[in-house]
Write a protein that holds these residues in place. Structure first.
Motif, mmCIF file in Angstrom:
data_model
loop_
_atom_site.group_PDB
_atom_site.id
_atom_site.type_symbol
_atom_site.label_atom_id
_atom_site.label_comp_id
_atom_site.label_asym_id
_atom_site.label_seq_id
_atom_site.Cartn_x
_atom_site.Cartn_y
_atom_site.Cartn_z
ATOM 1 N N ASP A 42 0.811 -1.219 0.000
ATOM 2 C CA ASP A 42 0.000 0.000 0.000
ATOM 3 C C ASP A 42 0.847 1.274 0.000
ATOM 4 O OD1 ASP A 42 0.702 -0.813 2.657
ATOM 5 O OD2 ASP A 42 -0.648 0.716 3.437
ATOM 6 N N HIS A 43 2.140 1.160 0.265
ATOM 7 C CA HIS A 43 3.013 2.333 0.226
ATOM 8 C C HIS A 43 3.568 2.512 -1.188
ATOM 9 C CE1 HIS A 43 3.019 1.420 4.580
ATOM 10 N NE2 HIS A 43 3.029 2.735 4.676
ATOM 11 N N GLU A 44 3.119 3.568 -1.858
ATOM 12 C CA GLU A 44 3.464 3.761 -3.270
ATOM 13 C C GLU A 44 4.970 3.867 -3.493
ATOM 14 O OE1 GLU A 44 2.375 6.729 -7.031
ATOM 15 O OE2 GLU A 44 1.520 7.080 -5.044
ATOM 16 N N ILE A 45 5.657 4.601 -2.612
ATOM 17 C CA ILE A 45 7.102 4.788 -2.785
ATOM 18 C C ILE A 45 7.831 3.460 -2.657
ATOM 19 C CG2 ILE A 45 9.170 5.850 -1.804
ATOM 20 C CD1 ILE A 45 7.470 8.249 -1.047
ATOM 21 N N LEU A 46 7.439 2.658 -1.654
ATOM 22 C CA LEU A 46 8.076 1.351 -1.475
ATOM 23 C C LEU A 46 7.765 0.439 -2.657
ATOM 24 C CD1 LEU A 46 9.744 -0.567 0.227
ATOM 25 C CD2 LEU A 46 7.670 -1.190 1.460
ATOM 26 N N ARG A 47 6.516 0.479 -3.103
ATOM 27 C CA ARG A 47 6.117 -0.360 -4.234
ATOM 28 C C ARG A 47 6.921 0.017 -5.477
ATOM 29 N NH1 ARG A 47 1.144 0.812 -4.102
ATOM 30 N NH2 ARG A 47 0.926 1.998 -6.037
ATOM 31 N N GLY B 64 1.904 -6.959 -12.478
ATOM 32 C CA GLY B 64 0.816 -6.215 -11.855
ATOM 33 C C GLY B 64 1.218 -5.626 -10.528
ATOM 34 N N GLU B 65 0.461 -4.586 -10.113
ATOM 35 C CA GLU B 65 0.685 -3.937 -8.831
ATOM 36 C C GLU B 65 -0.648 -3.728 -8.130
ATOM 37 O OE1 GLU B 65 3.211 -0.428 -8.890
ATOM 38 O OE2 GLU B 65 3.880 -0.948 -10.918
ATOM 39 N N ALA B 66 -0.662 -3.958 -6.811
ATOM 40 C CA ALA B 66 -1.866 -3.768 -6.005
ATOM 41 C C ALA B 66 -1.535 -2.893 -4.805
ATOM 42 C CB ALA B 66 -2.422 -5.112 -5.537
ATOM 43 N N ASN B 67 -2.479 -2.011 -4.420
ATOM 44 C CA ASN B 67 -2.223 -1.145 -3.271
ATOM 45 C C ASN B 67 -3.017 -1.543 -2.034
ATOM 46 O OD1 ASN B 67 -4.804 -0.281 -3.856
ATOM 47 N ND2 ASN B 67 -4.178 1.704 -4.674
ATOM 48 N N ASN B 68 -3.704 -2.687 -2.106
ATOM 49 C CA ASN B 68 -4.326 -3.259 -0.913
ATOM 50 C C ASN B 68 -4.466 -4.764 -1.110
ATOM 51 O OD1 ASN B 68 -7.124 -3.925 -1.968
ATOM 52 N ND2 ASN B 68 -7.138 -1.706 -2.329
ATOM 53 N N ALA B 69 -4.754 -5.466 -0.021
ATOM 54 C CA ALA B 69 -4.754 -6.927 -0.074
ATOM 55 C C ALA B 69 -5.901 -7.485 -0.907
ATOM 56 C CB ALA B 69 -4.808 -7.494 1.344
ATOM 57 N N THR C 262 3.807 -13.970 -5.952
ATOM 58 C CA THR C 262 3.182 -12.750 -5.445
ATOM 59 C C THR C 262 4.003 -12.238 -4.271
ATOM 60 O OG1 THR C 262 0.967 -13.518 -6.067
ATOM 61 C CG2 THR C 262 1.102 -11.748 -4.431
ATOM 62 N N VAL C 263 4.483 -11.003 -4.388
ATOM 63 C CA VAL C 263 5.211 -10.351 -3.299
ATOM 64 C C VAL C 263 4.199 -9.522 -2.532
ATOM 65 C CG1 VAL C 263 7.075 -8.771 -2.695
ATOM 66 C CG2 VAL C 263 7.331 -10.313 -4.661
ATOM 67 N N LEU C 264 3.927 -9.918 -1.288
ATOM 68 C CA LEU C 264 2.778 -9.386 -0.550
ATOM 69 C C LEU C 264 3.175 -8.762 0.782
ATOM 70 C CD1 LEU C 264 -0.456 -9.438 -0.367
ATOM 71 C CD2 LEU C 264 -0.125 -11.521 0.974
ATOM 72 N N ASP C 265 2.886 -7.469 0.940
ATOM 73 C CA ASP C 265 3.081 -6.804 2.224
ATOM 74 C C ASP C 265 2.038 -7.356 3.203
ATOM 75 O OD1 ASP C 265 3.625 -5.086 4.297
ATOM 76 O OD2 ASP C 265 2.723 -3.322 3.346
ATOM 77 N N LEU C 266 2.473 -7.656 4.420
ATOM 78 C CA LEU C 266 1.553 -8.263 5.386
ATOM 79 C C LEU C 266 0.614 -7.266 6.040
ATOM 80 C CD1 LEU C 266 3.816 -10.854 7.240
ATOM 81 C CD2 LEU C 266 2.049 -11.292 5.517
ATOM 82 N N LYS C 267 0.945 -5.978 5.974
ATOM 83 C CA LYS C 267 0.120 -4.970 6.642
ATOM 84 C C LYS C 267 -0.415 -3.987 5.622
ATOM 85 C CE LYS C 267 0.094 -2.029 10.754
ATOM 86 N NZ LYS C 267 0.916 -1.450 11.851
ATOM 87 N N MET C 268 -1.634 -4.271 5.132
ATOM 88 C CA MET C 268 -2.280 -3.420 4.146
ATOM 89 C C MET C 268 -3.743 -3.216 4.525
ATOM 90 S SD MET C 268 -0.810 -4.472 0.383
ATOM 91 C CE MET C 268 -1.207 -6.212 0.497
#
Length: 223
Positions: free
Chosen positions: A28-33, A50-55, A70-76
């Protein structure tokens, strides 16, 4: 886990393949993504599809795109990371997911790996470790950041808290007395004292505050 090498001292590599590894990025963090995409865009063997900004979007895009990893941030927002991992695995039980997090606690890592993730990586290692992690997972291995692997090894024989004990500890973390916790949970003060005593024993904590600190460090409690 991969062979015990220091990933921070090695150059990231990808095994040659006839087709690039198709990767979906969810953070969800655009800069990190954007930073992740920038790191991966230098690799001919990786194709960010593809890119996603939430789970929730990550789950939808996974079903549409069927990426290799899929590279997935755990806190979204909208859906928890573990819930998203389970949702993706329901779509495809062979889905390969690399979980990204700032937390190196062993308890969270255990839950994420038990949910079906193929990797668990700390965000501070993205620039030097991400390509290696994707390579390992693409080649059928699991990947766990070294710091997390050390935590898992250190606590491998420790006893986890029960759901009831975790509930008590959450109330403790909020600053409640044993009497107040008993009122909130519909239990006697003596029962709460017994739970707190067990929590201290399991966490090897000196006192209630120390138990909360340990629980946060290990990922039992999350902020």
């Amino acid at each position: 886990m991969t062979a015990p090498t220091d990933t921070y001292l090695t150059e990231p590599t990808m095994k040659t393949s006839t087709k690039p590894v198709r990767v979906l990025i969810a953070d969800d963090h655009e800069i990190l993504r954007e930073g992740i995409v920038s790191v991966l865009s230098t690799m001919e063997a990786i194709d960010v599809v593809g890119e996603a900004n939430n789970a929730e979007m990550a789950v939808v895009l996974f079903e549409q795109l069927r990426p290799d990893i899929t590279v997935l941030d755990l806190k979204m927002p909208l859906m928890g990371g573990i819930e998203a991992i389970k949702a993706i695995r329901r779509i495809d039980s062979a889905a390969r997911i690399l979980a990204l997090t700032a937390y190196q606690g062993d308890v969270l890592a255990r839950e994420v790996l038990a949910a079906g993730a193929a990797g668990y990586m700390l965000k501070h290692g993205i620039r030097k470790e991400l390509v290696e992690a994707i390579s390992n997972i693409a080649n059928g291995f699991k990947h766990i950041s070294l710091d997390v692997a050390l935590e898992l090894g250190h606590y491998c024989d420790s006893e986890l808290l029960s759901q009831r004990e975790l509930e008590v500890l959450r109330y403790v973390a909020a600053g409640n007395t044993n009497r107040k916790i008993g009122e909130l949970m519909g239990l006697s003060e003596e029962t709460i004292k017994t739970h707190v005593k067990t929590i201290l024993a399991k966490t090897k904590a000196h006192d209630r505050t120390h138990a909360v600190t340990i629980a946060l460090q290990r990922g039992m409690l999350r902020v």
